[in-house]
Design an enzyme around this catalytic site. Sequence first.
Site, PDB file in Angstrom:
ATOM      1  CD  GLU A  20       6.115  -4.202  -8.891  1.00 28.85           C
ATOM      2  OE1 GLU A  20       6.169  -3.242  -8.096  1.00 28.85           O
ATOM      3  OE2 GLU A  20       6.727  -5.274  -8.711  1.00 28.85           O
ATOM      4  CG  ASP A  78      -5.114   1.866   1.572  1.00 21.96           C
ATOM      5  OD1 ASP A  78      -6.068   1.158   1.939  1.00 21.96           O
ATOM      6  OD2 ASP A  78      -4.127   1.432   0.970  1.00 21.96           O
ATOM      7  CG  HIS A 135      -1.873  -1.165   1.256  1.00 22.94           C
ATOM      8  ND1 HIS A 135      -3.243  -1.016   1.160  1.00 22.94           N
ATOM      9  CD2 HIS A 135      -1.660  -2.501   1.370  1.00 22.94           C
ATOM     10  CE1 HIS A 135      -3.831  -2.206   1.222  1.00 22.94           C
ATOM     11  NE2 HIS A 135      -2.879  -3.116   1.350  1.00 22.94           N
TER      12      HIS A 135
END
Length: 495
Positions: A396, A161, A56
């Site tokens: 990714e 968040d 996060h």
Amino acid sequence: MAQAQSGEKEDPTKVRNSDLSTSMCSYENLPNHELANLKQDHEVVLVMVPFPAQGHLNQLLQLSCLISSYGLPVYYVGSATHNRQAKVRANALNPSDIAKIHFHDLPTPEFASPPPDFNALSKFPSHLQPSWNASMLLRELIASFIRNISSKSRRVVIVHDCLMSYNVQDVSSLPNAESYIFNCISVFTLYYSICLFYGMSVQLGEELLKKLPSLEGIMSDEVRDFTNSQNPYMDIRSGDIHNTSKVIEGKFLDLLAQAEINQNKKQWAVGPILPTKLDHSSNRNNTCLEWLNKQPPRSVIYISFGTTTSLSDREIKELAVGLEQSKQKFIWVLRDADRGDIFTGKARRVELPEGFEERVKEVGLVVREWAPQPEILAHSSTGGFMSHCGWNSCIESITMGVPIAAWPMHSDQPNNGFLVTEILKIGLLVREWEKREELVSASTIENVVSKLMASEEGDGIRKRAEELGEAVRRSTEIGGASRIELDSFIAYITR
């Protein structure tokens, strides 16, 4: 997507701001003279409020750099310990771009920071709960900071968040402040969760529905209560930002918009927010990259289970034997899960089978320190990724066009693994979620690694992964789907 929903005509002077150079991040560069168009009075200020867990912290820092590249001032607000963690582990980000972010360190509340229990049947990192509970003590400090900033700005935009919703609730009392949730999970996972919450049917084909992993065992009761405690404060937000692309999850973005139609929240899919053109200069002497430079193209499988998973001694032994028997080249990041405070306590040193590292030294590399994961995945010698399927790792790998051997451990990971293997078809499952408490044998690991790295089926999966990666990277360039979404978000908050 957001442009269609906003119903407002964009001010062309604001759109010009969105064309500013985004030198270090995912998006294509623009001429530096565009910077001259930027006003210096900083009418609009952004405040980032991350949740204190590595995946996060990392995503919010990447987003901070991306938004900062539009010339907007960005404050990254968190406890001093976790801000330090974010900076120390800023993989793939250019130091000069991080230097533009204003880190606002809040006093770190005291919390226990026990080591992970690597023998626990559940892989959920319950040992981090004290640090998460402590983060809920930051509300007043965050509110005070935002009030101060709002008194000096035309508009303050808080991006937080979802697990920090309680901490930013005071935004609603400020007339010139608005907040947006940044979702650190896949849109598929979010959509699935909303369907379950509202008792709606999940819009998937019959065969896929049969394979959908259960949510049993994904988290502890304590963290479920913690998550639910954030729900009353989520409606304050003006919209949602997602670290995904329409190229990856277009169908689920559309389904999510339908599911949330009554809430009238705007949605922007701006991902991938990590840099797609990486600056390797800061990692020139990295052992992993030096080793990869000597390997043939797409010949290496990278193994890493993130920052919240600890394997038991038995699991490590089976994985070592499976890798050795597969005879495939590998880089294995062998680390314990993070403590709540990564700067305290001594990490366990895991023992590998006797003589293992000596026997595999020609084909494998075991890494026990922090590894530059985005750079490893972007390297031409990397041809596969055995992963826990945290969304950070998935995005990714997808962006770099690397297929995944999916081994989900907890939380959203089983859903991400399902998205990767069954929907996107760019990976193989190492073990089914229903068998999560069973030991994965060396022979199973050997078979999955061999299939992914050295079979026709694996070649087909890799080809799909590479094609998707190319499309995702294109989506971040000028005129691409993700770039349009990001420009739309910037235009909206600077309206």
